[in-house]
Design a protein around this motif. Structure first.
Motif, short mmCIF file in Angstrom:
data_model
loop_
_atom_site.label_atom_id
_atom_site.label_comp_id
_atom_site.label_asym_id
_atom_site.label_seq_id
_atom_site.Cartn_x
_atom_site.Cartn_y
_atom_site.Cartn_z
N SER A 219 -6.49 18.94 -6.22
CA SER A 219 -7.46 18.42 -7.18
C SER A 219 -8.62 19.39 -7.38
CB SER A 219 -8.00 17.06 -6.71
OG SER A 219 -8.61 17.17 -5.44
N LYS A 220 -9.04 20.05 -6.31
CA LYS A 220 -10.10 21.04 -6.44
C LYS A 220 -9.62 22.24 -7.24
CE LYS A 220 -13.27 23.96 -3.77
NZ LYS A 220 -13.65 24.45 -2.43
N LEU A 221 -8.37 22.64 -7.04
CA LEU A 221 -7.82 23.75 -7.81
C LEU A 221 -7.84 23.45 -9.30
CD1 LEU A 221 -6.33 26.46 -8.09
CD2 LEU A 221 -4.19 25.24 -7.65
N ALA A 222 -7.52 22.21 -9.65
CA ALA A 222 -7.50 21.83 -11.07
C ALA A 222 -8.86 22.00 -11.72
CB ALA A 222 -7.01 20.40 -11.22
N THR A 223 -9.94 21.78 -10.95
CA THR A 223 -11.28 21.91 -11.52
C THR A 223 -11.66 23.36 -11.75
OG1 THR A 223 -12.40 21.98 -9.35
CG2 THR A 223 -11.98 19.81 -10.31
N GLU A 224 -10.93 24.30 -11.14
CA GLU A 224 -11.24 25.71 -11.32
C GLU A 224 -10.87 26.21 -12.72
OE1 GLU A 224 -12.63 27.83 -9.02
OE2 GLU A 224 -12.93 26.12 -7.69
N SER A 225 -10.17 25.40 -13.48
CA SER A 225 -9.73 25.83 -14.81
C SER A 225 -10.89 25.91 -15.80
CB SER A 225 -8.64 24.89 -15.34
OG SER A 225 -9.11 23.56 -15.35
N GLY A 226 -11.99 25.16 -15.53
CA GLY A 226 -13.14 25.20 -16.43
C GLY A 226 -12.80 24.63 -17.79
N GLU A 227 -13.18 25.36 -18.83
CA GLU A 227 -12.89 24.91 -20.19
C GLU A 227 -11.41 25.10 -20.50
OE1 GLU A 227 -15.40 26.87 -22.95
OE2 GLU A 227 -17.16 25.66 -22.44
N LEU A 228 -10.81 24.07 -21.14
CA LEU A 228 -9.41 24.11 -21.52
C LEU A 228 -9.26 23.82 -22.99
CD1 LEU A 228 -7.66 22.11 -18.64
CD2 LEU A 228 -7.70 24.58 -18.94
N GLY A 271 -13.02 22.83 -24.43
CA GLY A 271 -14.22 22.37 -23.74
C GLY A 271 -13.91 21.88 -22.34
N ALA A 272 -14.96 21.64 -21.56
CA ALA A 272 -14.81 21.06 -20.23
C ALA A 272 -14.52 19.57 -20.37
CB ALA A 272 -16.08 21.28 -19.42
N VAL A 273 -14.09 18.94 -19.27
CA VAL A 273 -13.70 17.53 -19.31
C VAL A 273 -14.80 16.63 -19.85
CG1 VAL A 273 -13.06 15.56 -17.87
CG2 VAL A 273 -11.95 17.77 -17.51
N PRO A 274 -16.08 16.76 -19.41
CA PRO A 274 -17.12 15.87 -19.96
C PRO A 274 -17.30 16.02 -21.47
CG PRO A 274 -17.89 16.93 -17.94
CD PRO A 274 -16.62 17.61 -18.34
N VAL A 275 -17.13 17.23 -21.97
CA VAL A 275 -17.27 17.47 -23.41
C VAL A 275 -16.12 16.79 -24.18
CG1 VAL A 275 -17.32 19.25 -25.20
CG2 VAL A 275 -18.52 19.62 -23.04
N ILE A 276 -14.92 16.87 -23.63
CA ILE A 276 -13.77 16.22 -24.27
C ILE A 276 -13.93 14.71 -24.25
CG2 ILE A 276 -11.27 15.90 -24.16
CD1 ILE A 276 -12.18 18.70 -25.03
N GLU A 277 -14.45 14.17 -23.15
CA GLU A 277 -14.69 12.72 -23.07
C GLU A 277 -15.70 12.29 -24.12
OE1 GLU A 277 -15.87 12.34 -19.02
OE2 GLU A 277 -13.80 12.09 -18.27
N ASP A 278 -16.74 13.10 -24.33
CA ASP A 278 -17.73 12.80 -25.36
C ASP A 278 -17.10 12.83 -26.75
OD1 ASP A 278 -20.60 12.54 -26.33
OD2 ASP A 278 -20.07 14.47 -27.23
N PRO A 299 -4.01 21.83 -16.40
CA PRO A 299 -5.15 22.35 -15.62
C PRO A 299 -4.77 23.23 -14.44
CG PRO A 299 -5.51 20.06 -16.21
CD PRO A 299 -4.12 20.38 -16.63
N LEU A 300 -3.73 22.86 -13.69
CA LEU A 300 -3.33 23.67 -12.54
C LEU A 300 -2.87 25.06 -12.99
CD1 LEU A 300 -1.39 21.28 -10.14
CD2 LEU A 300 -3.69 22.21 -9.88
N GLU A 301 -2.10 25.10 -14.05
CA GLU A 301 -1.63 26.39 -14.55
C GLU A 301 -2.78 27.22 -15.08
OE1 GLU A 301 1.45 28.15 -17.93
OE2 GLU A 301 1.61 26.07 -17.27
N ALA A 302 -3.72 26.57 -15.79
CA ALA A 302 -4.88 27.28 -16.31
C ALA A 302 -5.72 27.85 -15.18
CB ALA A 302 -5.71 26.35 -17.18
N ALA A 303 -5.90 27.08 -14.11
CA ALA A 303 -6.68 27.56 -12.97
C ALA A 303 -5.99 28.75 -12.31
CB ALA A 303 -6.87 26.43 -11.96
#
Length: 325
Positions: A219-228, A271-278, A299-303
């Motif tokens: 799960s932490k690795l997935a967050t390393e992807s940043g903007e997708l 965008g990052a996840v919060p931006v997409i949610e908005d 996300p995992l592949e992007a990271a």
């Protein structure tokens, strides 16, 4: 409940001539954990797996396996099994005969019952008496896993275990690995398949040019992807594009920059996840129906691509040396 370490490596270094395959690698794998080892070709994965299986020795650093220090000889403690660069099998023997021969070499006698049970676990009972020379790559991978199961390993090391598997074979392999981990076996596996990592692994180590560039939970690795980049299908594509253009922090890639979709009704935003949610909230408020929302690259592949400097296709000296090994 805290598990004891099955593998503890600190500052592991391995060279082949002038080529540095591993450069100060740390690795921690707990009992009952499935730990993923990923990286581009030439990153040092095969070398590290070979050290865990006693096929090579480190030039520097320290390595403990199942609580025992590993010295400078080609040996590892009992309880370790697996394969690297594909399992070694006798093509002229049947699947059952291969397992019986391996059990005999290890001093377990014929172990027919154990062989039959291992074949059943990996889904090869129906071809138990077929010669291995006719097996597909995926079937050979499953037979290699069955051979490892004969020893009831406490540490299982697998190099691309899902390579060549069809959906049924993949299901068998995943089931075996999950059960072993639940029973306390530590599993270290390399894979280029991000879906396997997400399904099996609790923690991942990412290597690039012989160094650790990430170590932690999936799960932490997935967050390393940043903007997708995300692909959206909506009830009103034109209105969705207008809403996206006004959303703060959101990018709308050009359709000609390689990120945009080919069908006119889809929209790609970045965008990052919060931006997409908005953005989703804004679309709903504007009365635009959202029919599909998914990342263009998982996300995992992007990271993984971001951490390893993806896009570099030229093989380095390390690539060639490790591939040769």
């Amino acid at each position: 409940m805290e598990h004891s370490p099955a593998v503890r490596g600190r500052g592991i270094r391995k060279t082949f001539g002038n080529v540095v395959a591993l450069d100060g690698v740390d690795l921690d794998v707990a009992e009952g954990q499935v730990h993923g080892l990923v990286g581009p070709n030439g990153a040092g994965k095969t070398t590290l797996l070979g050290l865990l299986l006693g096929l090579a020795v480190a030039d520097g650093g320290s390595l403990e396996i199942l609580g025992a220090p590993v010295g400078r000889t080609l040996a590892v403690p009992g309880g370790v099994a697996g394969f690297v660069d594909g399992p070694g099998l006798y093509p002229s023997l049947t699947a059952r005969q291969n397992l019986a021969a391996l059990a005999s070499l290890r001093g377990h006698g014929a172990r027919t019952a154990g062989a039959d049970d291992a074949l059943e676990q990996v889904g090869l009972t129906d071809v138990a008496d077929d010669r291995v020379r006719g097996f597909s790559l995926g079937m050979r991978q499953r037979l290699g896993l069955a051979a490892a199961l004969l020893t009831a390993p406490r540490l299982l090391v697998l190099d691309e275990p899902a390579n060549g598997l069809d959906p049924a074979g993949k299901r068998h392999v995943h089931r075996v690995i999950t059960r072993l981990a639940a029973d306390g076996t530590a599993v270290v596996l390399s894979s280029h398949r991000m879906d396997d990592l997400a399904a099996l692994c609790s923690e991942v180590t990412v290597l690039a040019t012989g160094r650790v560039v990430f170590s932690g939970t999936v799960s932490k690795l997935a967050t390393e992807s940043g903007e997708l980049d995300y692909r959206l299908l909506t009830s009103d594509p034109d209105a969705a594009r207008r809403v996206a253009a006004d959303a703060p922090g959101l990018g709308v890639p050009s359709r000609h920059d390689g990120a945009g979709p080919r069908d006119a009704d889809a929209l790609v935003v970045r965008g990052a996840v919060p931006v997409i949610e908005d953005l989703v909230v804004r679309l709903v408020e504007a009365g635009v129906g959202l029919r599909e929302l998914a990342p263009v690259v998982p996300p995992l592949e992007a990271a993984f691509l971001a951490l390893t400097g993806a896009g570099r296709t030229a093989a380095t000296g390390a690539d060639r040396k490790e591939d040769a090994a």
